[in-house]
Write a protein that holds these residues in place. Structure first.
Motif, PDB file in Angstrom:
ATOM      1  N   GLU A 195       0.827  -1.207   0.000  1.00  0.00           N
ATOM      2  CA  GLU A 195       0.000   0.000   0.000  1.00  0.00           C
ATOM      3  C   GLU A 195       0.862   1.259   0.000  1.00  0.00           C
ATOM      4  O   GLU A 195       0.529   2.252  -0.644  1.00  0.00           O
ATOM      5  CB  GLU A 195      -0.919   0.011   1.229  1.00  0.00           C
ATOM      6  CG  GLU A 195      -2.118  -0.904   1.126  1.00  0.00           C
ATOM      7  CD  GLU A 195      -3.134  -0.417   0.102  1.00  0.00           C
ATOM      8  OE1 GLU A 195      -3.334   0.817   0.012  1.00  0.00           O
ATOM      9  OE2 GLU A 195      -3.714  -1.255  -0.584  1.00  0.00           O
ATOM     10  N   THR A 196       1.977   1.219   0.724  1.00  0.00           N
ATOM     11  CA  THR A 196       2.867   2.376   0.748  1.00  0.00           C
ATOM     12  C   THR A 196       3.464   2.612  -0.625  1.00  0.00           C
ATOM     13  O   THR A 196       3.595   3.762  -1.078  1.00  0.00           O
ATOM     14  CB  THR A 196       3.979   2.179   1.799  1.00  0.00           C
ATOM     15  OG1 THR A 196       3.376   1.892   3.070  1.00  0.00           O
ATOM     16  CG2 THR A 196       4.825   3.428   1.938  1.00  0.00           C
TER      17      THR A 196
ATOM     18  N   ARG B 110       0.811   4.239  -2.717  1.00  0.00           N
ATOM     19  CA  ARG B 110       0.711   5.667  -2.389  1.00  0.00           C
ATOM     20  C   ARG B 110       1.917   6.439  -2.910  1.00  0.00           C
ATOM     21  O   ARG B 110       1.790   7.560  -3.410  1.00  0.00           O
ATOM     22  CB  ARG B 110       0.595   5.844  -0.877  1.00  0.00           C
ATOM     23  CG  ARG B 110      -0.703   5.318  -0.286  1.00  0.00           C
ATOM     24  CD  ARG B 110      -1.861   6.181  -0.699  1.00  0.00           C
ATOM     25  NE  ARG B 110      -3.078   5.829   0.025  1.00  0.00           N
ATOM     26  CZ  ARG B 110      -4.182   6.587   0.034  1.00  0.00           C
ATOM     27  NH1 ARG B 110      -4.206   7.721  -0.639  1.00  0.00           N
ATOM     28  NH2 ARG B 110      -5.242   6.198   0.719  1.00  0.00           N
TER      29      ARG B 110
ATOM     30  N   GLU C 225       1.997   7.836  -6.422  1.00  0.00           N
ATOM     31  CA  GLU C 225       1.321   9.111  -6.678  1.00  0.00           C
ATOM     32  C   GLU C 225       2.271  10.290  -6.525  1.00  0.00           C
ATOM     33  O   GLU C 225       1.962  11.402  -6.954  1.00  0.00           O
ATOM     34  CB  GLU C 225       0.145   9.272  -5.713  1.00  0.00           C
ATOM     35  CG  GLU C 225      -0.895   8.163  -5.796  1.00  0.00           C
ATOM     36  CD  GLU C 225      -1.871   8.184  -4.626  1.00  0.00           C
ATOM     37  OE1 GLU C 225      -1.886   9.211  -3.901  1.00  0.00           O
ATOM     38  OE2 GLU C 225      -2.616   7.206  -4.439  1.00  0.00           O
TER      39      GLU C 225
ATOM     40  N   ALA D 181       3.527   8.967   2.100  1.00  0.00           N
ATOM     41  CA  ALA D 181       3.010   7.707   1.552  1.00  0.00           C
ATOM     42  C   ALA D 181       2.795   6.685   2.661  1.00  0.00           C
ATOM     43  O   ALA D 181       1.769   5.983   2.692  1.00  0.00           O
ATOM     44  CB  ALA D 181       3.978   7.159   0.505  1.00  0.00           C
TER      45      ALA D 181
ATOM     46  N   LEU E  53      -0.351   7.697   4.754  1.00  0.00           N
ATOM     47  CA  LEU E  53      -1.594   7.469   4.019  1.00  0.00           C
ATOM     48  C   LEU E  53      -1.901   5.988   3.880  1.00  0.00           C
ATOM     49  O   LEU E  53      -3.071   5.581   3.881  1.00  0.00           O
ATOM     50  CB  LEU E  53      -1.499   8.114   2.627  1.00  0.00           C
ATOM     51  CG  LEU E  53      -1.486   9.641   2.599  1.00  0.00           C
ATOM     52  CD1 LEU E  53      -1.165  10.148   1.199  1.00  0.00           C
ATOM     53  CD2 LEU E  53      -2.835  10.205   3.061  1.00  0.00           C
ATOM     54  N   ALA E  54      -0.849   5.166   3.765  1.00  0.00           N
ATOM     55  CA  ALA E  54      -1.051   3.721   3.643  1.00  0.00           C
ATOM     56  C   ALA E  54      -1.383   3.067   4.972  1.00  0.00           C
ATOM     57  O   ALA E  54      -1.878   1.943   5.010  1.00  0.00           O
ATOM     58  CB  ALA E  54       0.209   3.065   3.057  1.00  0.00           C
TER      59      ALA E  54
END
Length: 797
Positions: free
Chosen positions: A421-422, A425, A428, A528, A531-532
């Motif tokens: 997930e990191t 993120r 982006e 990142a 957010l993850a």
């Protein structure tokens, strides 16, 4: 034997064998009740359906029973039902019961999907065996005939349940039955298999289902309640019931089982969709082809990798046993195209591919970065590789974090999924950093130390050094990745817990980070990571505090002067080509294999090929950059790195020459001959080869897939980076013809490219262009910004 004796004797068998023991004993008890109550009744049978039909009776499970009869003696059947149901109720057991004729049972199944699913597992207990067998045959025939309609309905039910309950493989207090990857999904896979339309990957699936059932049995025994939710306060006791070390070991086993069921579900439902689409299209195709069998279209994605029927498969000529980079190349191509990897392809790769050498070849490293930078599709592709054991073969340290729970309410994911997930993120933020490859790899590794004792940042730094070196980064890059992993919590912890007005605070962070480039990467990684983690880990307030700290640290680090990009002297070969180009007045080029050795080591054996180095010397004239880039794009050559600069010729030699030193690789197959490249370059420069038209023609013939949604391109001006030129930096998603479009846009803006420094890092292009006006001076500030904005609009279009 009474019902109470049944339960007690089953409990003595322990969680591992409870379900089978209880089902067997319950069968005997109910068969005895039926025999005693049926007397002379004919044309009736007692059937276990649903979970009981499958023999899955947990300590507090309800009993799913159907009393089936032929309708000849309703009063006798009603009396029999009373003699069956009341003893069950007297024990306080939950009972889901029905009394139906075969016609009623069939009609109800046709109206209610849940009833039909229960009947698929119908099992005879007592009475007229022929009546039971006839119903089973009829129900299965109906299910197979109605599968094109009922399976999409079943898939929708599974999706709705997953939306409500979440994913079993990540929840700290999971519902073993209802969450995605739980027992309900395992049952749905049995139903799909019974339809004969598609089948789940069977390897390990039965063991995963058995593990979830054992945990549920232990949960019922530990709590004495009919619950399927594995609450935090009960996990240690359940682990003890199963003879496991602790609650974390329990959760990890549950997560592993759920992950296998979830992956099998994904593959199975994808196959169901493919079969149903094929059935819908086939009659029309047959009519068009005169009744012939249509051939599935195969569209190339990368060397040895094609798309077929909405999946990524291996090309017929692919040889995994000779191509150790193929798993990463296939995965990167799938993620970039936003398509799933086919189960057959992944299993073939897992069975035949050779291990990568240490350090990895450059292509393998680039493909890993491309995979990590593909955004949301990375997750599904990574899970496909992991399901067949390919991830731990590529990255052995992954095994320690795989399915590892995080007992922190802020975290939504297990450690391994959090790392992916990191990376998602971080993809982006690839336009925010000059080294997106280092950002993405650090995102993948930042919590890798959580599989070891002690401070995970300290342990992670050691592991990250080893992994980064193994995958082929040089010493400097290895050090940067290790620093990012060691200090991935530094910015947010300092910003939220320390006085930023204290110079010592800022200096301490600057000393730890070391350079502006590392600070830039650490800022992106910090966001990142947060957010993850989950919504509670990041906010605008935290973001502003971190940004303030980064600005203060950047000011302290600002003393680092940028290196002069044009300081390198030409080699003897470069000077020879330049003199030949000046003498002939036409382009001169040379192709040669380029190799590398591990950082700090002498070459040993055969050096690792990086691609092909393309040296071009061209008399200085307008349009060189778009002409060269366009010719390479027409020949399907991917540009990995590129430099363009003007050479000063020796005294007595008239004119000036542009030197291009590029590293290229063929998208598919082999490289074209140097003579052909030179001929097309001559035509491109004199205007007889319309590159734009050729590329547009090819794009029309092979329309691009939607693939991943990449961050928008970012074009910025760096006025302080050079005294002699204006530096325009482009960060964008790499694509065929990108450098051609950039070069043409700069030519249209009437600026002269004095030098260019192009690099492709995974799927990200990071390019710097040193430009001047027609008179050779840097552009005024407003003009430079205007050029940058127009270039950005061109790339977005």
């Amino acid at each position: 034997m009474t019902g109470t004796d049944v339960r007690k004797e089953a409990e003595d068998s322990g969680p591992g064998g409870y379900a089978a023991a209880l089902a067997e004993l319950t069968d005997e008890w109910l068969a005895g009740l039926f025999t005693a109550g049926a007397e002379n009744l004919r044309g009736a049978s007692l059937i276990a359906v649903g979970g009981y039909g499958r023999g899955e009776l947990s300590p507090r499970s309800d009993l799913d029973l159907l009393l089936l009869h032929d309708g000849s003696d309703p009063k006798a059947v009603a009396a029999l039902a009373d003699r069956l149901w009341y003893p069950v109720w007297d024990l306080g057991l939950d009972l889901d019961h029905s009394v139906r004729t075969p016609a009623e049972a069939r009609r109800t199944a046709g109206e209610d999907l849940k009833v039909q699913l229960g009947l698929l597992d119908a099992r005879h207990l007592a009475g007229d065996l022929g009546l039971t067998a006839s119903l089973r045959t009829t129900v299965l025939a109906d299910w197979r005939n109605q599968a094109p309609k009922r399976l999409p309905e079943l898939q929708e039910l599974c999706a709705e349940r997953a939306e409500r309950q979440g994913e079993l493989q990540y929840l700290l207090e999971p519902d073993l039955k209802e969450a995605r990857g739980g027992l309900r999904d395992a049952t749905a896979l049995r139903a799909v298999a019974a339809s004969w339309l598609a089948d789940a990957p069977r390897e390990g699936l039965a063991d995963a289902r058995r593990r979830l059932l054992d945990v549920r049995d232990a949960l019922h025994l530990a709590t004495g309640r009919a619950t399927d939710r594995l609450a935090l306060q009960e996990q240690d006791q359940v682990a003890a019931e199963l003879g496991l070390l602790d609650a974390d070991t329990l959760l990890r086993q549950v997560y592993e089982a759920a992950r296998l069921v979830s992956y099998a579900s994904d593959v199975t439902w994808r196959e169901v969709g493919r079969v149903l689409r094929s059935r819908a299209v086939r009659p029309r195709l047959r009519a068009m082809l005169g009744g012939g069998k249509p051939t599935a279209e195969r569209s190339p994605l990368a060397e040895g990798v094609v798309e077929q029927d909405g999946e990524v498969v291996l090309a017929r000529a692919a040889r995994p046993e000779r191509d150790p980079v193929l798993p990463l190349r296939a995965a990167a191509a799938a993620a970039q195209a936003g398509l799933p990897l086919s189960l057959h392809a992944v299993r073939r790769l897992a069975a035949t591919v050779r291990p990568l050498p240490t350090p990895w070849p450059a292509e393998a490293r680039e493909q890993l970065v491309t995979l990590l930078g593909s955004g949301r599709p990375t997750v599904e592709v990574w899970e496909a590789l992991e399901a067949e054991g390919l991830i731990t073969r590529l990255l052995p340290d992954w095994e320690r974090v795989r399915c590892r729970p995080q007992r922190n309410a802020v975290h939504l994911w297990t450690v391994d999924r959090h790392l992916i997930e990191t990376a998602v993120r971080a993809s982006e933020f690839t336009r925010r950093v000059s080294r997106p490859d280092l950002l993405l790899v650090a995102a993948l590794l930042h919590d890798i130390g959580k599989g070891w004792p002690g401070d995970h940042s300290v342990a992670g730094e050691i592991i990250a050094k080893d992994v980064a070196a193994r995958i082929g980064f040089d010493r400097h890059d290895v050090a940067v990745v290790a620093t990012l992993v060691r200090h991935h919590l530094l910015l947010v912890e300092t910003a939220t817990r320390r006085d930023l007005e204290d110079p010592a605070t800022v200096r301490a962070v600057a000393d730890a980070v070391g350079s502006p480039g590392t600070l830039e990467l650490l800022h992106a990684l910090t966001e990142a990571d947060a957010l993850a983690t989950g919504p509670a880990a990041w906010s605008s307030w935290r973001g502003s505090l971190v940004a303030d700290l980064v600005a203060r640290v950047a000011a302290v680090l600002a003393g680092d002067a940028p290196a002069d990009p044009e300081a390198a002297a030409p080699t003897a070969e470069q000077e020879r080509l330049a003199l030949e180009a000046a003498a002939t007045g036409s382009p001169v080029l040379a192709l040669r294999a380029q190799t590398e050795s591990p950082a700090g080591q002498e070459p040993s054996g055969d050096p690792e090929p990086l691609g092909v180095e393309l040296l071009i010397a061209v008399p200085d004239q307008p349009g060189v950059l778009p002409a060269v880039a366009g010719v390479l794009a027409v020949h399907r050559l991917t540009v990995r790195t590129a430099e363009l600069r003007s050479l000063t010729l020796p005294a007595g030699v008239d004119g000036s020459v542009l030197l291009l030193d590029w590293r290229v690789a063929a998208e598919y197959g082999s490289l074209p001959q140097a003579a052909r490249l030179r001929a097309d370059l001559v035509r491109a420069l004199d205007g007889s080869l319309d590159i734009a038209a050729r590329l547009a023609e090819r794009d029309a013939a092979y329309p691009r897939r939607r693939g991943v949604i990449a961050p928008p391109p970012r074009v910025s001006v760096h006025p302080a980076a050079s005294r002699l030129a204006t530096v325009i930096e482009v960060r964008s998603q790499d694509a065929p013809g990108l450098l051609f479009r950039i070069g043409r846009a700069l030519e249209d803006a009437s600026v002269r490219v004095r030098s260019a420094h192009v690099s492709t890092l995974g799927a990200n292009a990071v390019d710097a262009f040193y430009v001047t006006g027609p008179e050779g001076a840097p552009l005024p500030g407003d003009e430079a910004e205007s050029v940058a904005r127009k270039l950005e609009e061109t790339l977005r279009g």
